[in-house]
Design a protein around this motif. Structure first.
Motif, PDB file in Angstrom:
ATOM      1  N   ARG A 154       0.832  -1.206   0.000  1.00  0.00           N
ATOM      2  CA  ARG A 154       0.000   0.000   0.000  1.00  0.00           C
ATOM      3  C   ARG A 154       0.869   1.258   0.000  1.00  0.00           C
ATOM      4  N   MET A 155       2.009   1.181   0.703  1.00  0.00           N
ATOM      5  CA  MET A 155       2.919   2.320   0.711  1.00  0.00           C
ATOM      6  C   MET A 155       3.440   2.591  -0.698  1.00  0.00           C
ATOM      7  N   SER A 158       0.893   4.029  -3.005  1.00  0.00           N
ATOM      8  CA  SER A 158       0.625   5.445  -2.731  1.00  0.00           C
ATOM      9  C   SER A 158       1.576   6.363  -3.486  1.00  0.00           C
ATOM     10  N   GLU A 191      -7.029   3.700   2.016  1.00  0.00           N
ATOM     11  CA  GLU A 191      -5.816   3.389   2.772  1.00  0.00           C
ATOM     12  C   GLU A 191      -4.570   3.855   2.016  1.00  0.00           C
ATOM     13  N   ALA A 195      -1.855   6.631   3.291  1.00  0.00           N
ATOM     14  CA  ALA A 195      -0.410   6.399   3.313  1.00  0.00           C
ATOM     15  C   ALA A 195       0.326   7.525   2.594  1.00  0.00           C
ATOM     16  N   CYS A 201       2.589   3.706   6.298  1.00  0.00           N
ATOM     17  CA  CYS A 201       1.387   2.880   6.221  1.00  0.00           C
ATOM     18  C   CYS A 201       1.509   1.742   7.221  1.00  0.00           C
TER      19      CYS A 201
END
Length: 266
Positions: A154-155, A158, A191, A195, A201
């Motif tokens: 997810r980081m 982003s 989410e 992040a 995150c």
């Protein structure tokens, strides 16, 4: 001649696209953890290619040293030569070599597992894995994980443009791995945005029950990104434990990422 399977994950062919090369790579990717030894019939079933094509591709890769053959079982398997390309990739990104001493120091300071990963389509691939003793099995670099279920994934999502990140999620089979796994694309994108806004995150129990992880990005001079992930198993996965974990790990994690990015940017 069989077409490229739709599940191959390759882009649409263009004027510079070499179909025979693509098919050879698809055949190589058929050899995975659950199927290390494969015969012609099995490879034809997995790839969707005709048997005579599979036979030619397998023989060519065998002659080039990328596949070895068990003559008794009449099955192929990957040769150690594949590892040369992994090594060459790791050596081509000086970030990884520069990161190792800092990540070892971070692990000793936090007494937690520390990893580094990169984005590969809708997945992350671990390029450095430094476990702590509470893990009973060691994992090697090269292991992959869907990005949507990982703090590191997810980081890294982003850092992409919004539409590109959403497109990668759309290309992923969003399945529930634990009762806490987020699988709604809109919720996952929220989410990802969070992040992006806060610069780190974290996630809890979405991949392994009671496992919490936190991730921050690292960039190099070529603006290529990786993510550092710190992981710990919690005895009590309540809100206070999560807050304490973030408070205890984030400052050291951010400092380590800044140090690596600074070194990799020179």
């Amino acid at each position: 001649m069989a077409d490229i399977p739709a599940h191959s994950g390759l882009q649409e062919p263009g004027p510079l696209y070499v179909a025979s090369l693509a098919k050879g790579m698809i055949l190589l990717e058929s050899f995975k953890e659950g199927s290390p030894f494969l015969g012609i019939t099995e490879l034809a079933r997995i790839t969707g290619f005709e048997k005579n094509l599979v036979q030619r591709l397998s023989n060519t890769l065998h002659k080039m040293g990328y596949l070895e053959k068990d003559e008794i079982r009449r099955k192929y398997y990957l040769s150690p030569r594949i590892l040369k390309h992994s090594f060459n990739y790791l050596r081509s990104r000086k970030t990884f070599a520069l990161a190792m001493p800092a990540l070892i120091e971070l692990r000793e300071e936090l007494r937690m597992a520390v990893n580094m990963c990169v984005l590969n389509g809708p997945d992350i691939i671990y390029v450095i894995r430094l476990w702590m003793k509470y893990y009973h099995e060691a994992s090697l670099f090269g292991e992959s994980l869907p990005a949507y279920v990982s703090a590191g994934g997810r980081m890294l999502l982003s850092l992409l443009p919004e539409q590109e990140a959403r497109g990668l999620l759309a290309a992923t089979n969003l399945i529930r791995l634990t009762p806490h796994t987020r699988t709604d694309p809109d919720e996952l994108m929220e989410e990802v945005r969070k992040a992006r806004a806060q610069g780190y995150c974290w996630q809890l129990s979405e991949f392994i029950e009671n496992e919490i992880s936190i991730s921050v990005p690292v960039t190099d001079a070529d603006n290529k990104s990786a993510a550092i992930i710190v992981t710990r198993l919690l005895k009590n996965a309540g809100p206070e434990s999560c807050k304490n974990f973030i408070d205890d790990t984030l400052p050291a994690l951010l400092a380590t990422a800044a140090s690596i990015s600074r070194l990799a940017g020179t």
